[in-house]
Design a protein around this motif. Structure first.
Motif, short mmCIF file in Angstrom:
data_model
loop_
_atom_site.label_atom_id
_atom_site.label_comp_id
_atom_site.label_asym_id
_atom_site.label_seq_id
_atom_site.Cartn_x
_atom_site.Cartn_y
_atom_site.Cartn_z
N PRO A 3 -3.60 -5.11 -7.55
CA PRO A 3 -4.11 -5.93 -6.44
C PRO A 3 -3.18 -7.09 -6.05
O PRO A 3 -2.96 -7.33 -4.87
N LYS A 4 -2.64 -7.78 -7.05
CA LYS A 4 -1.76 -8.92 -6.77
C LYS A 4 -0.49 -8.47 -6.05
O LYS A 4 -0.06 -9.08 -5.06
N GLY A 5 0.10 -7.38 -6.55
CA GLY A 5 1.31 -6.88 -5.93
C GLY A 5 1.09 -6.38 -4.53
O GLY A 5 1.89 -6.64 -3.62
N ILE A 6 0.00 -5.66 -4.31
CA ILE A 6 -0.27 -5.09 -2.99
C ILE A 6 -0.58 -6.20 -1.98
O ILE A 6 -0.13 -6.14 -0.83
N GLU A 7 -1.29 -7.21 -2.40
CA GLU A 7 -1.53 -8.34 -1.49
C GLU A 7 -0.21 -9.02 -1.13
O GLU A 7 0.02 -9.39 0.03
N ALA A 8 0.68 -9.16 -2.11
CA ALA A 8 1.98 -9.80 -1.86
C ALA A 8 2.80 -8.98 -0.87
O ALA A 8 3.45 -9.52 0.04
N ILE A 9 2.78 -7.67 -1.03
CA ILE A 9 3.60 -6.82 -0.17
C ILE A 9 3.06 -6.82 1.26
O ILE A 9 3.83 -6.83 2.22
#
Length: 297
Positions: free
Chosen positions: A150-156
């Motif tokens: 979730p954290k990575g996908i929100e960042a991307i």
């Protein structure tokens, strides 16, 4: 104005976007698949001359026109070159009726939180101004999701929309491309997170502002239908991502409103040694199949 006509063509045109934007790292593979071995060139300049010749041959083929190919994504060096003495973007729109886009990303950061963000793009302001002057309609920017984090996908997604805002401010249409790697075990879960994150950012866009989206073909058919139907989305296009052309077309035909934006799947079967008649027939068959899948939904 040309931009208004291009926007109308992208919105209403019944076709797909050709991805002709292989860059330094992927060019040798693209040429090898085209029947040109690395021994045929000794410098990067010679390599790019050869890949431009391949791309120009595709663009000049009778089947490559705005009836079934509504847009084409170009590598920067392709934008800076000519086809039959005409600047490439101008040639595409004026001679073929195909809307030109430009790949602007410059590679990926090392993976963190299951994703690879875009590297900084040096000289972005100047590049966007040059693209607008050349007659480019929009841009494409690719980053990669390797896990349902979730954290990575929100960042991307946040990075893609921030870059999209810069592109929009330059008068161009951004194609946001957070690609989900098709071989990961949690692909479906990553696609759930990605869709929801994109919807949040779409809802936060200023009124009247639009983007395009380029996404991996989803595990579940019509998973991205909410994005296709969103008023802030001009078009959702699909990348083949490593699927064969037949498999990519089969999956695409099950997703209403999505159109193709294929690279390797478009050029599959083309060869430098083919006669013009053989080349044109092979390309026409590919275009017909990809077009049929793009309008099937």
């Amino acid at each position: 104005m040309a931009k208004t006509k291009m926007a109308e063509h992208m919105t209403k045109g019944a076709g797909f976007i050709a991805a002709l934007d292989q860059s330094g790292g992927s060019t040798p593979k693209a040429l090898r698949l085209y029947g040109v071995e690395e021994s045929a060139y000794s410098t990067d300049a010679e390599m790019f001359d050869m890949v431009h010749a391949m791309r120009a041959r595709i663009m000049k083929s009778p089947a490559f026109n705005g009836e079934k190919v509504v847009g084409a994504i170009l590598f920067e060096a392709t934008m800076d070159r000519d086809v039959d003495g005409i600047p490439t973007a101008q040639y595409l729109w004026e001679k073929r009726g195909v809307v030109p886009f430009l790949k602007i990303d410059k590679g990926l950061e090392d993976e963190a939180n299951g994703v690879q963000l875009l590297k900084p793009i040096p000289g972005l302001t100047e590049l966007l101004a040059r693209a607008a002057k050349a007659g480019i309609f929009g841009t494409k920017e690719r980053s990669v999701i390797n896990a349902a984090n979730p954290k990575g996908i929100e960042a991307i997604v946040a990075q893609q929309f921030a870059l999209g805002a810069e592109v929009t401010a330059a008068g161009l249409m951004p194609i946001l491309e957070p690609e989900v790697t098709i071989t990961i075990a949690d692909k479906a879960e990553a696609e759930e997170l990605l869709r929801d994150a994109i919807l949040r950012h779409l809802d936060a866009l200023p009124a009247g502002q639009k983007v395009m989206l380029k996404l991996s073909l989803p595990t579940k058919a019509n998973h991205y239908k909410a994005l296709v139907d969103h008023p802030a989305v001009m078009k959702v296009v699909a990348l083949s991502g490593g699927y064969s052309r037949d498999e990519a077309n089969r999956m695409l035909s099950q997703n209403a409103g999505m159109i193709a934006s294929f690279s390797r799947a478009l050029s599959e079967g083309l060869n430098a040694g083919q006669t013009d008649a053989e080349f044109d027939a092979t390309l026409a068959k590919a275009i017909d199949a990809i077009h049929a899948a793009s309008v099937a939904g």
